[in-house]
Design a protein around this motif. Structure first.
Motif, mmCIF file in Angstrom:
data_model
loop_
_atom_site.group_PDB
_atom_site.id
_atom_site.type_symbol
_atom_site.label_atom_id
_atom_site.label_comp_id
_atom_site.label_asym_id
_atom_site.label_seq_id
_atom_site.Cartn_x
_atom_site.Cartn_y
_atom_site.Cartn_z
ATOM 1 N N LEU A 119 6.669 5.457 1.678
ATOM 2 C CA LEU A 119 5.241 5.405 2.004
ATOM 3 C C LEU A 119 4.755 4.083 2.598
ATOM 4 O O LEU A 119 3.918 4.098 3.503
ATOM 5 C CB LEU A 119 4.412 5.754 0.764
ATOM 6 N N THR B 182 2.880 17.438 -6.098
ATOM 7 C CA THR B 182 1.950 16.371 -6.478
ATOM 8 C C THR B 182 0.859 16.947 -7.355
ATOM 9 O O THR B 182 0.471 18.103 -7.214
ATOM 10 C CB THR B 182 1.310 15.729 -5.228
ATOM 11 N N ALA C 191 0.593 4.500 -7.417
ATOM 12 C CA ALA C 191 1.086 5.639 -6.643
ATOM 13 C C ALA C 191 1.778 6.659 -7.540
ATOM 14 O O ALA C 191 1.589 7.875 -7.390
ATOM 15 C CB ALA C 191 2.055 5.148 -5.569
ATOM 16 N N SER C 192 2.583 6.178 -8.480
ATOM 17 C CA SER C 192 3.275 7.078 -9.395
ATOM 18 C C SER C 192 2.290 7.897 -10.219
ATOM 19 O O SER C 192 2.470 9.103 -10.425
ATOM 20 C CB SER C 192 4.189 6.267 -10.323
ATOM 21 N N GLN D 277 1.199 10.280 4.173
ATOM 22 C CA GLN D 277 0.395 10.638 3.002
ATOM 23 C C GLN D 277 0.817 12.006 2.469
ATOM 24 O O GLN D 277 0.717 13.028 3.163
ATOM 25 C CB GLN D 277 -1.087 10.645 3.359
ATOM 26 N N LEU E 26 -4.576 3.106 -2.626
ATOM 27 C CA LEU E 26 -3.533 3.029 -3.653
ATOM 28 C C LEU E 26 -2.711 1.763 -3.422
ATOM 29 O O LEU E 26 -1.989 1.652 -2.424
ATOM 30 C CB LEU E 26 -2.618 4.251 -3.607
ATOM 31 N N PRO F 230 1.444 4.347 5.155
ATOM 32 C CA PRO F 230 0.738 4.991 4.034
ATOM 33 C C PRO F 230 -0.096 6.196 4.440
ATOM 34 O O PRO F 230 -0.152 7.187 3.703
ATOM 35 C CB PRO F 230 -0.153 3.869 3.489
ATOM 36 N N LEU G 185 8.242 7.917 -2.688
ATOM 37 C CA LEU G 185 7.324 6.790 -2.766
ATOM 38 C C LEU G 185 7.834 5.601 -1.956
ATOM 39 O O LEU G 185 7.031 4.875 -1.347
ATOM 40 C CB LEU G 185 7.114 6.382 -4.227
ATOM 41 N N TYR H 25 0.112 10.375 -7.627
ATOM 42 C CA TYR H 25 0.824 11.496 -7.014
ATOM 43 C C TYR H 25 1.528 12.397 -8.028
ATOM 44 O O TYR H 25 1.596 13.617 -7.850
ATOM 45 C CB TYR H 25 1.849 10.981 -6.013
ATOM 46 N N SER I 39 0.838 -1.200 0.000
ATOM 47 C CA SER I 39 0.000 0.000 0.000
ATOM 48 C C SER I 39 0.872 1.249 0.000
ATOM 49 O O SER I 39 1.810 1.359 0.791
ATOM 50 C CB SER I 39 -0.896 -0.004 1.239
ATOM 51 N N PHE I 40 0.559 2.183 -0.887
ATOM 52 C CA PHE I 40 1.301 3.434 -0.981
ATOM 53 C C PHE I 40 0.427 4.631 -0.615
ATOM 54 O O PHE I 40 0.793 5.772 -0.869
ATOM 55 C CB PHE I 40 1.851 3.611 -2.396
ATOM 56 N N GLY I 41 -0.702 4.370 -0.026
ATOM 57 C CA GLY I 41 -1.609 5.450 0.362
ATOM 58 C C GLY I 41 -3.023 4.919 0.412
ATOM 59 O O GLY I 41 -3.297 3.783 0.000
#
Length: 299
Positions: free
Chosen positions: A224, A272, A201-202, A232, A195, A228, A221, A205, A190-192
């Motif tokens: 994160l 972002t 994520a790329s 954030q 997400l 996450p 990234l 963001y 999980s990156f957020g």
């Protein structure tokens, strides 16, 4: 025997009867034998557990179910239909991930990834020492493979759960290559909020592909998955920046970045994108979704 007498003399035991010395040596040998037997039994038990643990079915697939972007005839996105778990997810092949991004992930999560077999005794010992020193849990000593195991099979934060996580990590390492494990982790972590994976994520963001990430963006990234929500980017930019800089410092400590590269990456502003997800032709897309995932996969 003579060496032991010298040793005891140095630590303050000047006079030691040979009979007493012999008993001490005997006790030491017995203790060593017991420890050896315990280690052998534990090793056999772990091996049996690993062999009897099935490989998660998700890892037998090359990709995981991701979200689908529906576009018009000119390529303009109409809507992104999220994955079954409600997340935005786009699978990124490891060969498309820049080396600096991969190193950022390893620096943040598991710098010894290519040196261990799924469980890292050094990391566990270091984590235990930190926990004892701080009198609270500050580090769990989890390897990247153990984190992948926890993503696939979540468990309570108990000793039994941790042991199960280790066994599954060893099982994963037995069946997958290091590159395959790394690709699975990059796309399942999980990156957020909502997400899943580096690709999503790329895009969310920075509105760019993974292959276009800069060093600073990669480090941001990479930091994160540890938290996450805590890091954030859109809500806690200062906290995310400190985390990014810490990852860059770790990369430098591993010899993966030079001082000039670190300074340049730390100087990158965190910008972002604020583009909202496309929501065009809602009725048309809803009609496609209602026909099932196979329809979306074939349009």
């Amino acid at each position: 025997m003579r060496k032991l007498r010298v040793l005891f003399t140095k630590i303050g035991i000047v006079s030691l009867h040979p009979l007493h010395l012999g008993r001490i040596v005997g006790h030491c040998r017995k203790a060593l034998s017991v420890m050896t037997a315990v280690l052998l039994f534990a090793g056999a038990a772990v091996a049996a557990a690993v062999l009897s643990t099935p490989l998660p079915g998700e890892l037998k697939e090359c990709t995981s179910g991701g979200s689908v972007v529906v576009a018009d005839r000119d390529g303009r996105p109409l809507r992104e239909v999220r994955a079954e778990d409600g997340t935005r997810a786009r699978w990124a092949l490891l060969r498309d991930v820049p080396a600096v991004t991969t190193r950022a992930i390893l620096a943040a999560e598991d710098a010894r990834f290519f040196a261990h077999v799924g469980v890292d005794p050094l990391a566990i010992a270091r984590a235990a020492a930190l926990d004892l020193w701080n009198r609270r849990v500050v580090s769990g000593g989890s390897t990247l493979t153990m984190q992948l195991a926890r993503i696939l099979h979540p468990h309570p934060r108990t000793l039994r759960g941790k042991l199960g996580e280790m066994v599954l990590a060893l099982r994963i390492e037995r069946s997958l290559s290091k590159d395959e494990i790394l690709e699975q982790y990059l796309n399942r972590a999980s990156f957020g909020p909502n997400l899943r994976g580096l690709g999503a994520a790329s895009d969310a963001y920075f509105d760019k592909s993974v292959a276009s990430l800069s060093t600073g963006e990669s480090a941001l990234l990479a930091g994160l998955p540890r938290g996450p929500s805590l890091y954030q980017v859109t809500r806690h930019v200062d906290r995310a920046r400190r985390r990014r800089d810490r990852v860059l410092d770790r990369m430098a400590a591993q010899g993966w970045l030079g001082a000039d590269d670190v300074a340049r990456a730390k100087g990158e502003p965190i910008v972002t994108q604020s583009r909202r997800p496309a929501f065009g032709a809602p009725h048309f897309v809803a009609g496609l979704v209602s026909r099932g995932p196979g329809t979306l996969a074939n349009i």
